[in-house]
Design an enzyme around this catalytic site. Structure first.
Site, PDB file in Angstrom:
ATOM      1  N   ASP A  86       0.809  -1.225   0.000  1.00  0.00           N
ATOM      2  CA  ASP A  86       0.000   0.000   0.000  1.00  0.00           C
ATOM      3  C   ASP A  86       0.845   1.279   0.000  1.00  0.00           C
ATOM      4  OD1 ASP A  86      -2.273  -1.501  -0.053  1.00  0.00           O
ATOM      5  OD2 ASP A  86      -2.735  -1.296   2.077  1.00  0.00           O
TER       6      ASP A  86
ATOM      7  N   ARG B 122     -12.139   7.244  -0.736  1.00  0.00           N
ATOM      8  CA  ARG B 122     -12.397   5.968  -0.050  1.00  0.00           C
ATOM      9  C   ARG B 122     -11.490   5.793   1.163  1.00  0.00           C
ATOM     10  NH1 ARG B 122     -12.953   0.977  -3.997  1.00  0.00           N
ATOM     11  NH2 ARG B 122     -13.228   0.098  -1.923  1.00  0.00           N
TER      12      ARG B 122
HETATM   13  N1  EPU Z   1      -5.279 -13.881  -1.962  1.00  0.00           N
HETATM   14  C1  EPU Z   1      -5.632 -15.085  -2.514  1.00  0.00           C
HETATM   15  N2  EPU Z   1      -6.722 -15.736  -2.015  1.00  0.00           N
HETATM   16  C2  EPU Z   1      -7.447 -15.225  -0.979  1.00  0.00           C
HETATM   17  C3  EPU Z   1      -7.078 -14.012  -0.406  1.00  0.00           C
HETATM   18  C4  EPU Z   1      -5.978 -13.344  -0.920  1.00  0.00           C
HETATM   19  O1  EPU Z   1      -4.987 -15.572  -3.451  1.00  0.00           O
HETATM   20  O2  EPU Z   1      -8.431 -15.884  -0.572  1.00  0.00           O
HETATM   21  C5  EPU Z   1      -4.124 -13.156  -2.497  1.00  0.00           C
HETATM   22  C6  EPU Z   1      -4.494 -11.786  -3.052  1.00  0.00           C
HETATM   23  O3  EPU Z   1      -4.969 -11.859  -4.374  1.00  0.00           O
HETATM   24  C7  EPU Z   1      -3.185 -11.042  -2.934  1.00  0.00           C
HETATM   25  C8  EPU Z   1      -2.590 -11.597  -1.633  1.00  0.00           C
HETATM   26  O4  EPU Z   1      -3.235 -12.864  -1.436  1.00  0.00           O
HETATM   27  O5  EPU Z   1      -2.359 -11.365  -4.004  1.00  0.00           O
HETATM   28  C9  EPU Z   1      -2.776 -10.745  -0.417  1.00  0.00           C
HETATM   29  O6  EPU Z   1      -4.137 -10.397  -0.271  1.00  0.00           O
HETATM   30  P1  EPU Z   1      -4.806 -10.081   1.139  1.00  0.00           P
HETATM   31  O7  EPU Z   1      -5.920 -11.036   1.369  1.00  0.00           O
HETATM   32  O8  EPU Z   1      -3.740 -10.004   2.174  1.00  0.00           O
HETATM   33  O9  EPU Z   1      -5.390  -8.626   0.881  1.00  0.00           O
HETATM   34  P2  EPU Z   1      -6.791  -8.047   1.329  1.00  0.00           P
HETATM   35  O10 EPU Z   1      -7.179  -8.522   2.660  1.00  0.00           O
HETATM   36  O11 EPU Z   1      -7.756  -8.216   0.204  1.00  0.00           O
HETATM   37  C10 EPU Z   1      -5.784  -5.955   2.540  1.00  0.00           C
HETATM   38  C11 EPU Z   1      -5.955  -4.466   2.448  1.00  0.00           C
HETATM   39  C12 EPU Z   1      -5.327  -3.958   1.162  1.00  0.00           C
HETATM   40  C13 EPU Z   1      -3.840  -4.335   1.179  1.00  0.00           C
HETATM   41  C14 EPU Z   1      -3.684  -5.845   1.355  1.00  0.00           C
HETATM   42  C15 EPU Z   1      -2.248  -6.301   1.494  1.00  0.00           C
HETATM   43  C16 EPU Z   1      -8.011  -4.097   3.636  1.00  0.00           C
HETATM   44  C17 EPU Z   1      -9.455  -3.717   3.604  1.00  0.00           C
HETATM   45  N3  EPU Z   1      -7.375  -4.144   2.477  1.00  0.00           N
HETATM   46  O12 EPU Z   1      -6.444  -6.486   1.395  1.00  0.00           O
HETATM   47  O13 EPU Z   1      -5.437  -2.537   1.194  1.00  0.00           O
HETATM   48  O14 EPU Z   1      -3.233  -3.927  -0.021  1.00  0.00           O
HETATM   49  O15 EPU Z   1      -4.389  -6.271   2.539  1.00  0.00           O
HETATM   50  O16 EPU Z   1      -1.630  -5.684   2.561  1.00  0.00           O
HETATM   51  O17 EPU Z   1      -7.465  -4.322   4.710  1.00  0.00           O
HETATM   52  C18 EPU Z   1      -5.754  -0.379   0.327  1.00  0.00           C
HETATM   53  O18 EPU Z   1      -5.977   0.004   1.481  1.00  0.00           O
HETATM   54  O19 EPU Z   1      -5.579   0.410  -0.638  1.00  0.00           O
HETATM   55  C19 EPU Z   1      -5.688  -1.809   0.060  1.00  0.00           C
HETATM   56  C20 EPU Z   1      -5.811  -2.332  -1.161  1.00  0.00           C
END
Ligand code: EPU
Length: 421
Positions: free
Chosen positions: A307, A400
């Protein structure tokens, strides 16, 4: 549609007060679904995603009252179990109601989040974890339908990949499950730590908080009594303003932060030859006589956050030399590159690596388009040092996640105005 007009090259100085963390507040609001009592949450950031999540709570039957950085949620009236497409399509984080609603009601439907501007972002790991806890999950007409009529059961879950949202959903589900859940390869972000601490303060037994192995004792569907709390400061908003100081090469104090959460950002700024003074709850960036190039690899906390990658790319355009940024978390998170090129940056992308040929005073104002939240903030940073006027379109992305961006930037001396086109 709204756009921001920024006149570059203004001197900035003074202090920026950081708001509560959007990415901490979202799962924390979701976790109120696990409670039977009214909960008051302080230091709530006033950003669109939070309002969207509160709308989702309202649609589920909960009630809330919001004023001045605080919301009081009454989850006891929640009686619906579907997060519909209209909400999920505007905010992927809606998936965070899946674990708590399923754990509380034994059934939940969430519209399947599609891909987004930064990558495919599947939710397979969330679903696998809930299945391991006994949920039956089918995808039907674009909806995830999860059921566990007899309640979720504690399980051992090993994540194949570190996932922030997947860990959060599993923690919340485990809090009401029957028995012990062990999560291996859990995410360790400060936002996860706060979620665990709020649950632990409410009587949920959690071992290993802050580590990659969490052991959670479930209440067997007994709703929790969650205590009031304040959201932790937003480390990404803080990092963005630290980059505002660095890119303009001015002194700036960033207050109401937890410096420990900013370690990887501070260390990269130090590599770029900036001095960063640290206090108990503030950091101050000092100007430097030469901005040095940097090599960055994004990774999970406590490593360098994805991020903050776009903001450092903007900063690297002002370094004296060649920087590289390796994006390891998302497959398509370089959408800001083409917009930075419009401002005159010299950047080449090869696969997941961007090479930035830095040189001060090369950026020139132009019309650019925001593509996602952090990409937009990189364009704002670049505009602060570009010659002349930059118009940043599609700024709903910024709204956002950045509270009062224009107000905070104007207060430190930047020339920023919002217009409707
Ligand atoms: N992934 C999978 N399968 C899943 C879940 C994730 O393959 O079931 C992959 C994703 O595609 C990605 C990686 O694992 O390549 C990491 O994804 P993660 O699940 O950690 O991300 P997230 O929970 O969707 C949160 C933040 C994001 C931030 C990421 C990584 C929130 C609401 N969002 O997303 O924040 O980039 O963690 O740190 O907490 C932002 O604030 O601009 C933002 C995008």
């Amino acid at each position: 549609m709204k756009y921001l007009k920024i006149i570059g090259k203004n001197k900035i100085s003074g202090e920026v007060i950081i708001s509560g963390a959007k990415n901490a507040a979202l799962p924390l609001i979701a976790c109120t679904i696990l409670a039977k009592n009214e909960i008051s949450i302080g230091n709530l950031p006033d950003v669109v995603d939070i309002n969207t999540f509160l709308k989702l709570i309202d649609k589920l039957g909960g009630t809330f009252q919001k004023n001045e950085g605080r919301v009081t949620i009454n989850p006891s009236t929640i009686n619906k179990t579907t997060a519909t497409y209209d909400i999920v399509k505007t905010m992927r984080a809606s998936i965070l109601v899946l674990g708590p609603i399923l754990a509380r009601f034994g059934y939940c439907e969430v519209s399947l989040p599609g891909g987004c501007a930064i990558g495919q972002r599947p939710v397979d790991l969330h679903l696998k974890a809930l299945e391991a806890m006994g949920a039956k999950i089918v995808i039907n007409h674009g909806y995830i339908e999860a059921s566990a009529p007899d309640g979720l059961k504690g399980a051992k879950i090993v994540f194949d990949k570190v996932t922030v949202g997947g860990t959060e959903n599993t923690i919340m589900a485990a809090a009401l499950a029957n028995g012990e859940t062990t999560i291996i390869n859990a995410a360790k972000e400060p936002e996860i730590v706060q979620l665990c601490e709020v649950l632990a303060n409410s009587g949920v037994k959690i071992e290993g908080i802050g580590s990659s192995k969490l052991i959670i004792q479930g209440s067997n569907k007994e709703l929790l009594e969650i205590k009031d709390f304040d959201v932790i400061p937003d480390r990404i908003e803080a990092g963005t303003y630290m980059c505002a100081a660095a890119i303009t090469n001015e002194k700036l104090k960033i207050s109401k932060v937890i410096p420990l959460h900013l370690e990887s950002i501070i260390s990269k700024l130090e590599e770029m030859n900036f001095q960063v003074l640290q206090d108990e709850d503030s950091v101050t960036i000092l100007p430097t006589d030469e901005i040095k190039p940097v090599n960055i690899v994004t990774t999970e906390y406590p490593g360098f956050p994805t991020d903050m990658q776009a903001q450092f790319m903007a900063l690297a355009t002002q370094a004296n030399g060649v920087s590289t940024i390796d994006e390891r978390l998302f497959e398509n998170r370089f959408m800001h590159v083409s917009e930075l090129l419009r401002l005159g940056a010299d950047i080449h992308v090869n696969g997941n690596t961007a090479t930035i040929n830095g040189k001060a005073n090369t950026l020139k104002g132009s019309d650019v388009m925001a593509t996602d939240l952090r990409a937009s903030s990189a364009l704002v940073l670049a505009a602060l040092v570009a010659q002349g006027e930059t118009n940043i379109h599609r700024i709903y992305h910024l709204d956002r996640g950045y509270e009062d961006l224009e107000g905070k930037l104007t207060k430190i001396g930047a020339e920023v105005k919002r217009f409707t086109e």
